[in-house]
Design an enzyme around this catalytic site. Structure first.
Site, mmCIF file in Angstrom:
data_model
loop_
_atom_site.group_PDB
_atom_site.id
_atom_site.type_symbol
_atom_site.label_atom_id
_atom_site.label_comp_id
_atom_site.label_asym_id
_atom_site.label_seq_id
_atom_site.Cartn_x
_atom_site.Cartn_y
_atom_site.Cartn_z
ATOM 1 N N LYS A 16 0.833 -1.214 0.000
ATOM 2 C CA LYS A 16 0.000 0.000 0.000
ATOM 3 C C LYS A 16 0.864 1.259 0.000
ATOM 4 O O LYS A 16 0.662 2.156 -0.804
ATOM 5 C CB LYS A 16 -0.926 0.020 1.237
ATOM 6 C CG LYS A 16 -1.880 -1.153 1.340
ATOM 7 C CD LYS A 16 -2.776 -1.045 2.565
ATOM 8 C CE LYS A 16 -2.035 -1.099 3.891
ATOM 9 N NZ LYS A 16 -1.393 -2.405 4.176
ATOM 10 N N ARG A 91 -9.987 0.532 8.045
ATOM 11 C CA ARG A 91 -9.508 -0.799 8.380
ATOM 12 C C ARG A 91 -10.551 -1.620 9.127
ATOM 13 O O ARG A 91 -10.305 -2.776 9.462
ATOM 14 C CB ARG A 91 -8.304 -0.634 9.281
ATOM 15 C CG ARG A 91 -7.028 -0.641 8.432
ATOM 16 C CD ARG A 91 -6.125 -1.416 9.056
ATOM 17 N NE ARG A 91 -4.821 -1.564 9.357
ATOM 18 C CZ ARG A 91 -3.760 -0.965 8.932
ATOM 19 N NH1 ARG A 91 -3.806 0.029 8.130
ATOM 20 N NH2 ARG A 91 -2.598 -1.361 9.319
ATOM 21 N N ARG A 128 11.786 -5.209 5.355
ATOM 22 C CA ARG A 128 11.496 -3.800 5.056
ATOM 23 C C ARG A 128 12.395 -2.874 5.859
ATOM 24 O O ARG A 128 12.660 -3.087 7.032
ATOM 25 C CB ARG A 128 10.039 -3.459 5.372
ATOM 26 C CG ARG A 128 9.780 -1.945 5.246
ATOM 27 C CD ARG A 128 8.340 -1.564 5.260
ATOM 28 N NE ARG A 128 7.609 -2.212 6.326
ATOM 29 C CZ ARG A 128 6.298 -2.304 6.377
ATOM 30 N NH1 ARG A 128 5.575 -1.774 5.411
ATOM 31 N NH2 ARG A 128 5.706 -2.904 7.376
ATOM 32 N N ARG A 161 10.769 -0.828 11.483
ATOM 33 C CA ARG A 161 9.627 -0.505 12.335
ATOM 34 C C ARG A 161 9.540 -1.487 13.497
ATOM 35 O O ARG A 161 9.845 -2.671 13.333
ATOM 36 C CB ARG A 161 8.335 -0.551 11.513
ATOM 37 C CG ARG A 161 8.050 0.746 10.786
ATOM 38 C CD ARG A 161 6.964 0.653 9.762
ATOM 39 N NE ARG A 161 5.787 -0.095 10.171
ATOM 40 C CZ ARG A 161 4.717 -0.283 9.401
ATOM 41 N NH1 ARG A 161 4.692 0.237 8.183
ATOM 42 N NH2 ARG A 161 3.692 -0.969 9.829
ATOM 43 N N ARG A 172 -0.770 -9.111 13.188
ATOM 44 C CA ARG A 172 -1.225 -8.115 12.199
ATOM 45 C C ARG A 172 -2.040 -8.782 11.101
ATOM 46 O O ARG A 172 -3.055 -8.247 10.653
ATOM 47 C CB ARG A 172 -0.018 -7.370 11.618
ATOM 48 C CG ARG A 172 0.590 -6.420 12.635
ATOM 49 C CD ARG A 172 1.965 -5.939 12.225
ATOM 50 N NE ARG A 172 1.980 -5.172 10.995
ATOM 51 C CZ ARG A 172 3.095 -4.850 10.336
ATOM 52 N NH1 ARG A 172 4.266 -5.226 10.804
ATOM 53 N NH2 ARG A 172 3.021 -4.140 9.228
HETATM 54 P P1 AP5 Z 1 4.816 -1.554 1.879
HETATM 55 O O1 AP5 Z 1 4.535 -0.743 0.670
HETATM 56 O O2 AP5 Z 1 5.520 -0.892 3.008
HETATM 57 O O3 AP5 Z 1 3.471 -2.307 2.378
HETATM 58 P P2 AP5 Z 1 2.219 -1.768 3.173
HETATM 59 O O4 AP5 Z 1 1.030 -2.400 2.564
HETATM 60 O O5 AP5 Z 1 2.240 -0.291 3.287
HETATM 61 O O6 AP5 Z 1 2.497 -2.467 4.558
HETATM 62 P P3 AP5 Z 1 2.382 -1.908 6.051
HETATM 63 O O7 AP5 Z 1 3.116 -2.871 6.923
HETATM 64 O O8 AP5 Z 1 2.775 -0.471 6.131
HETATM 65 O O9 AP5 Z 1 0.882 -2.049 6.303
HETATM 66 P P4 AP5 Z 1 0.211 -2.086 7.639
HETATM 67 O O10 AP5 Z 1 -1.167 -1.976 7.184
HETATM 68 O O11 AP5 Z 1 0.529 -3.253 8.493
HETATM 69 O O12 AP5 Z 1 0.881 -0.866 8.461
HETATM 70 P P5 AP5 Z 1 0.383 0.627 8.757
HETATM 71 O O13 AP5 Z 1 1.567 1.480 8.853
HETATM 72 O O14 AP5 Z 1 -0.712 0.991 7.857
HETATM 73 O O15 AP5 Z 1 5.651 -2.847 1.392
HETATM 74 C C1 AP5 Z 1 6.133 -3.795 2.323
HETATM 75 C C2 AP5 Z 1 7.539 -4.281 1.898
HETATM 76 O O16 AP5 Z 1 7.431 -5.020 0.689
HETATM 77 C C3 AP5 Z 1 8.519 -3.139 1.637
HETATM 78 O O17 AP5 Z 1 9.792 -3.511 2.075
HETATM 79 C C4 AP5 Z 1 8.490 -2.971 0.108
HETATM 80 O O18 AP5 Z 1 9.714 -2.512 -0.410
HETATM 81 C C5 AP5 Z 1 8.182 -4.394 -0.363
HETATM 82 N N1 AP5 Z 1 7.349 -4.431 -1.562
HETATM 83 C C6 AP5 Z 1 6.317 -3.590 -1.891
HETATM 84 N N2 AP5 Z 1 5.761 -3.953 -3.064
HETATM 85 C C7 AP5 Z 1 6.440 -5.061 -3.485
HETATM 86 C C8 AP5 Z 1 6.327 -5.905 -4.630
HETATM 87 N N3 AP5 Z 1 5.395 -5.677 -5.561
HETATM 88 N N4 AP5 Z 1 7.191 -6.947 -4.734
HETATM 89 C C9 AP5 Z 1 8.139 -7.174 -3.768
HETATM 90 N N5 AP5 Z 1 8.287 -6.402 -2.662
HETATM 91 C C10 AP5 Z 1 7.449 -5.357 -2.526
HETATM 92 O O19 AP5 Z 1 -0.255 0.437 10.214
HETATM 93 C C11 AP5 Z 1 0.580 0.135 11.309
HETATM 94 C C12 AP5 Z 1 -0.260 0.009 12.568
HETATM 95 O O20 AP5 Z 1 -0.921 1.256 12.829
HETATM 96 C C13 AP5 Z 1 -1.406 -1.021 12.506
HETATM 97 O O21 AP5 Z 1 -0.960 -2.330 12.830
HETATM 98 C C14 AP5 Z 1 -2.352 -0.446 13.561
HETATM 99 O O22 AP5 Z 1 -1.922 -0.736 14.868
HETATM 100 C C15 AP5 Z 1 -2.227 1.052 13.356
HETATM 101 N N6 AP5 Z 1 -3.208 1.557 12.374
HETATM 102 C C16 AP5 Z 1 -2.949 2.182 11.185
HETATM 103 N N7 AP5 Z 1 -4.086 2.497 10.551
HETATM 104 C C17 AP5 Z 1 -5.109 2.065 11.340
HETATM 105 C C18 AP5 Z 1 -6.522 2.086 11.221
HETATM 106 N N8 AP5 Z 1 -7.126 2.635 10.140
HETATM 107 N N9 AP5 Z 1 -7.265 1.548 12.218
HETATM 108 C C19 AP5 Z 1 -6.671 1.026 13.317
HETATM 109 N N10 AP5 Z 1 -5.347 0.955 13.487
HETATM 110 C C20 AP5 Z 1 -4.555 1.485 12.516
HETATM 111 MG MG MG Z 2 2.419 1.076 4.868
#
Ligand code: AP5
Ligand code: MG
Ligand code: ZN
Length: 218
Positions: A16, A91, A128, A161, A172
């Site tokens: 994402k 989410r 990552r 992270r 997660r």
């Molecule tokens: P990346 O692009 O970083 O993936 P992502 O989908 O953004 O993954 P996240 O871990 O950030 O998602 P998340 O939803 O767990 O975390 P968030 O910060 O939103 O890619 C991942 C890796 O793969 C990278 O190294 C990249 O280089 C690689 N990659 C990308 N595309 C690729 C491809 N095509 N091929 C190969 N490799 C690839 O949330 C964190 C925490 O915040 C949550 O757990 C929760 O506690 C809280 N939170 C955030 N939003 C909410 C909400 N709306 N409600 C409640 N809690 C929330």
């Molecule tokens: Mg992300």
């Protein structure tokens, strides 16, 4: 004026953030990531950051009320008046309903679901590296920075992270399947979701996302 609200759904590590950065630039929309907003709050030592930390470190979702207040505050700012791109929100179905209630009918909503099998997620998360300053995303194997451990964009030392561990990723993923997968179903019933295969080169994922946006506008 029609405001594009682009919503990126997908499991942790689905890509994402990687795609949001590119789409935000090509569509000239502000990139609003609730995860990044929480991490910024945390690094600034705010009360909100402290409240969110326990949930995030354990891999659980932060409570709806905290997330919704923070998100509405952000998208209420002037730069979002012409539309915005949501990464990591909504989410839960409650968050999706709250967002829908906020809309006034002038929105052009596009929902993209980036799909990646669970078995590929762990390697993506463990490898990552993130930039604590500009939020750029790298991967030791799939997307290494030009010089090891250093952000290509702002030369800051990359970090891992706190929630990017083998232990936390299981929680997660469970939260994703239980609480976030129903959000895709909610939008399918509300007019549609564009599914994109996230298990291909990021350039291909980007092209597929662009097709979703073009088709939605047609
Ligand atoms: P990346 O692009 O970083 O993936 P992502 O989908 O953004 O993954 P996240 O871990 O950030 O998602 P998340 O939803 O767990 O975390 P968030 O910060 O939103 O890619 C991942 C890796 O793969 C990278 O190294 C990249 O280089 C690689 N990659 C990308 N595309 C690729 C491809 N095509 N091929 C190969 N490799 C690839 O949330 C964190 C925490 O915040 C949550 O757990 C929760 O506690 C809280 N939170 C955030 N939003 C909410 C909400 N709306 N409600 C409640 N809690 C929330
Ligand atoms: Mg992300
Ligand atoms: Zn950087």
């Amino acid at each position: 004026m029609v405001r594009t609200v682009l919503i990126l759904l997908g499991a942790p590590g689905a890509g994402k953030g990687t795609q949001a950065t590119r789409l935000a630039e090509s569509l000239r929309l502000p990139h609003v990531s609730t995860g990044d907003l929480f991490r910024t709050n945390l690094s600034q030592g705010t009360e909100l950051g402290q409240k969110a930390r326990t949930f995030m470190d354990a891999g659980n979702l932060v409570s709806d009320s905290l997330v919704i207040d923070m998100l509405f505050d952000r998208v209420g700012q002037p730069d979002c008046a012409g539309g915005y791109l949501l990464d990591g929100f909504p989410r839960t179905v409650a968050q999706a309903e709250a967002l829908q209630q906020r809309f006034d009918g002038g929105e052009d909503r596009v929902v993209i679901d980036i799909q990646v099998p669970d078995e590929l997620i762990v390697e993506r998360i463990i490898g990552r590296q993130s930039c604590p300053k500009c939020s750029a995303i790298f991967h030791t194997r799939f997307n290494p920075p030009t010089s090891e451990g250093i952000c290509d964009h702002c030369q800051t030392a990359l970090t891992q992270r706190a929630d990017d561990t083998a232990e936390v990723v299981g929680t997660r993923l469970a939260a994703y399947h239980e609480q976030t997968a129903p959000v895709a179903e909610y939008y399918r019933q509300q007019g549609g979701v564009c599914a994109v295969n996230g298990n291909q080169h990021p350039d291909k994922v980007f092209e597929a996302c662009q097709v979703c946006v073009t088709e939605a506008a047609a």
